[in-house]
Design a protein around this motif. Structure first.
Motif, PDB file in Angstrom:
ATOM      1  N   MET A   1       0.858  -1.184   0.000  1.00  0.00           N
ATOM      2  CA  MET A   1       0.000   0.000   0.000  1.00  0.00           C
ATOM      3  C   MET A   1       0.897   1.238   0.000  1.00  0.00           C
ATOM      4  N   ARG A   2       0.591   2.163  -0.905  1.00  0.00           N
ATOM      5  CA  ARG A   2       1.377   3.393  -0.957  1.00  0.00           C
ATOM      6  C   ARG A   2       1.036   4.281   0.227  1.00  0.00           C
ATOM      7  N   LYS A   3       1.955   5.145   0.588  1.00  0.00           N
ATOM      8  CA  LYS A   3       1.745   6.049   1.712  1.00  0.00           C
ATOM      9  C   LYS A   3       1.056   7.323   1.229  1.00  0.00           C
ATOM     10  N   ILE A   4       0.104   7.780   2.007  1.00  0.00           N
ATOM     11  CA  ILE A   4      -0.601   9.031   1.735  1.00  0.00           C
ATOM     12  C   ILE A   4       0.222  10.161   2.328  1.00  0.00           C
ATOM     13  N   VAL A   5       0.462  11.198   1.562  1.00  0.00           N
ATOM     14  CA  VAL A   5       1.270  12.307   2.071  1.00  0.00           C
ATOM     15  C   VAL A   5       0.480  13.118   3.092  1.00  0.00           C
ATOM     16  N   THR A   6      -0.746  13.515   2.750  1.00  0.00           N
ATOM     17  CA  THR A   6      -1.530  14.366   3.642  1.00  0.00           C
ATOM     18  C   THR A   6      -2.955  13.846   3.781  1.00  0.00           C
ATOM     19  N   ALA A   7      -3.426  13.796   5.032  1.00  0.00           N
ATOM     20  CA  ALA A   7      -4.816  13.440   5.323  1.00  0.00           C
ATOM     21  C   ALA A   7      -5.436  14.592   6.097  1.00  0.00           C
ATOM     22  N   LEU A   8      -6.717  14.809   5.864  1.00  0.00           N
ATOM     23  CA  LEU A   8      -7.487  15.837   6.569  1.00  0.00           C
ATOM     24  C   LEU A   8      -8.614  15.148   7.313  1.00  0.00           C
ATOM     25  N   VAL A   9      -8.739  15.441   8.608  1.00  0.00           N
ATOM     26  CA  VAL A   9      -9.833  14.923   9.423  1.00  0.00           C
ATOM     27  C   VAL A   9     -10.699  16.113   9.814  1.00  0.00           C
ATOM     28  N   ILE A  10     -12.004  16.019   9.515  1.00  0.00           N
ATOM     29  CA  ILE A  10     -12.935  17.115   9.792  1.00  0.00           C
ATOM     30  C   ILE A  10     -13.953  16.640  10.815  1.00  0.00           C
ATOM     31  N   ASP A  11     -13.939  17.262  11.992  1.00  0.00           N
ATOM     32  CA  ASP A  11     -14.880  16.889  13.050  1.00  0.00           C
ATOM     33  C   ASP A  11     -14.915  18.010  14.083  1.00  0.00           C
ATOM     34  N   ASP A  12     -16.102  18.313  14.582  1.00  0.00           N
ATOM     35  CA  ASP A  12     -16.230  19.366  15.589  1.00  0.00           C
ATOM     36  C   ASP A  12     -15.970  18.857  17.006  1.00  0.00           C
ATOM     37  N   ASP A  13     -15.787  17.557  17.172  1.00  0.00           N
ATOM     38  CA  ASP A  13     -15.539  16.953  18.477  1.00  0.00           C
ATOM     39  C   ASP A  13     -14.036  16.724  18.668  1.00  0.00           C
ATOM     40  N   GLN A  47      -7.376  24.725   0.953  1.00  0.00           N
ATOM     41  CA  GLN A  47      -6.779  25.736   0.088  1.00  0.00           C
ATOM     42  C   GLN A  47      -5.385  26.133   0.582  1.00  0.00           C
ATOM     43  N   SER A  48      -5.220  26.309   1.879  1.00  0.00           N
ATOM     44  CA  SER A  48      -3.901  26.649   2.438  1.00  0.00           C
ATOM     45  C   SER A  48      -2.912  25.506   2.255  1.00  0.00           C
ATOM     46  N   ALA A  49      -3.343  24.291   2.557  1.00  0.00           N
ATOM     47  CA  ALA A  49      -2.463  23.137   2.420  1.00  0.00           C
ATOM     48  C   ALA A  49      -2.043  22.948   0.964  1.00  0.00           C
ATOM     49  N   THR A  50      -2.985  23.138   0.047  1.00  0.00           N
ATOM     50  CA  THR A  50      -2.686  22.986  -1.374  1.00  0.00           C
ATOM     51  C   THR A  50      -1.667  24.035  -1.816  1.00  0.00           C
ATOM     52  N   ASP A  51      -1.804  25.252  -1.312  1.00  0.00           N
ATOM     53  CA  ASP A  51      -0.831  26.307  -1.619  1.00  0.00           C
ATOM     54  C   ASP A  51       0.577  25.920  -1.148  1.00  0.00           C
ATOM     55  N   GLU A  52       0.646  25.088  -0.099  1.00  0.00           N
ATOM     56  CA  GLU A  52       1.932  24.637   0.444  1.00  0.00           C
ATOM     57  C   GLU A  52       2.376  23.309  -0.167  1.00  0.00           C
ATOM     58  N   GLY A  53       1.652  22.836  -1.169  1.00  0.00           N
ATOM     59  CA  GLY A  53       2.004  21.586  -1.829  1.00  0.00           C
ATOM     60  C   GLY A  53       1.551  20.344  -1.081  1.00  0.00           C
ATOM     61  N   LEU A  54       0.595  20.486  -0.179  1.00  0.00           N
ATOM     62  CA  LEU A  54       0.118  19.359   0.626  1.00  0.00           C
ATOM     63  C   LEU A  54      -1.375  19.107   0.412  1.00  0.00           C
ATOM     64  N   CYS A  55      -1.795  18.997  -0.814  1.00  0.00           N
ATOM     65  CA  CYS A  55      -3.205  18.729  -1.110  1.00  0.00           C
ATOM     66  C   CYS A  55      -3.605  17.411  -0.446  1.00  0.00           C
ATOM     67  N   PRO A  56      -4.637  17.421   0.417  1.00  0.00           N
ATOM     68  CA  PRO A  56      -5.018  16.187   1.106  1.00  0.00           C
ATOM     69  C   PRO A  56      -5.479  15.099   0.139  1.00  0.00           C
ATOM     70  N   GLU A  57      -4.870  13.946   0.262  1.00  0.00           N
ATOM     71  CA  GLU A  57      -5.234  12.803  -0.571  1.00  0.00           C
ATOM     72  C   GLU A  57      -6.327  11.973   0.072  1.00  0.00           C
ATOM     73  N   LEU A  58      -6.504  12.128   1.386  1.00  0.00           N
ATOM     74  CA  LEU A  58      -7.527  11.408   2.137  1.00  0.00           C
ATOM     75  C   LEU A  58      -8.244  12.419   3.019  1.00  0.00           C
ATOM     76  N   VAL A  59      -9.581  12.405   2.980  1.00  0.00           N
ATOM     77  CA  VAL A  59     -10.369  13.302   3.833  1.00  0.00           C
ATOM     78  C   VAL A  59     -11.416  12.458   4.551  1.00  0.00           C
ATOM     79  N   LEU A  60     -11.356  12.486   5.889  1.00  0.00           N
ATOM     80  CA  LEU A  60     -12.340  11.810   6.733  1.00  0.00           C
ATOM     81  C   LEU A  60     -13.270  12.882   7.272  1.00  0.00           C
ATOM     82  N   ILE A  61     -14.574  12.732   7.038  1.00  0.00           N
ATOM     83  CA  ILE A  61     -15.538  13.804   7.260  1.00  0.00           C
ATOM     84  C   ILE A  61     -16.651  13.360   8.205  1.00  0.00           C
TER      85      ILE A  61
END
Length: 132
Positions: A1-13, A47-61
């Motif tokens: 399995m390839r490694k994901i460079v950036t993941a984003l987790v979105i949760d208010d808790d 948008q900020s992460a993408t500007d820094e070259g870290l576009c999230p490849e995985l997003v948990l919502i």
């Protein structure tokens, strides 16, 4: 399995964010983990992460959040012109059949129950990353 460079987790808790980050770290498939507390903040974070070259490849919502819920986020992020196509998965405690139907209608890559568990995440990532 390839490694994901950036993941984003979105949760208010904060506790759910802590657990998800811990599981992502234990699985060892992600180099950078960033977080947001709602869908609108997540759009700004992407948008900020993408500007820094870290576009999230995985997003948990999470589904239920203030300001912009998970479904609103998915619809909004798909309108962005991102340099990557993120794997999108709902991470939720909702057992509402309507939520599951809506997630399927949005063609999400996964629907993971809270609390996130290492085995579930590994199986999801192995299946999803193998398809690429």
């Amino acid at each position: 399995m390839r490694k994901i460079v950036t993941a984003l987790v979105i949760d208010d808790d904060p506790a759910a964010l802590f657990v998800a980050k811990g599981v992502l770290n234990r699985v060892g498939a992600v180099k950078h983990i960033i977080t947001a507390r709602n869908g609108l903040e997540a759009i700004q974070v992407i948008q900020s992460a993408t500007d820094e070259g870290l576009c999230p490849e995985l997003v948990l919502i999470d589904i239920n959040m203030p300001v912009m819920d998970g479904f609103g986020f998915v619809e909004a992020v798909r309108k962005l012109e991102l340099p990557c196509t993120p794997i999108l998965a709902m991470l939720t405690s909702s057992e509402n059949p309507t939520d599951l139907e809506k997630a399927h209608s949005l063609h999400l890559d996964g629907y993971l129950p809270k609390p996130l568990k290492k085995k579930q995440l590994q199986e999801f990532l192995e299946g999803t990353l193998r398809e690429e």
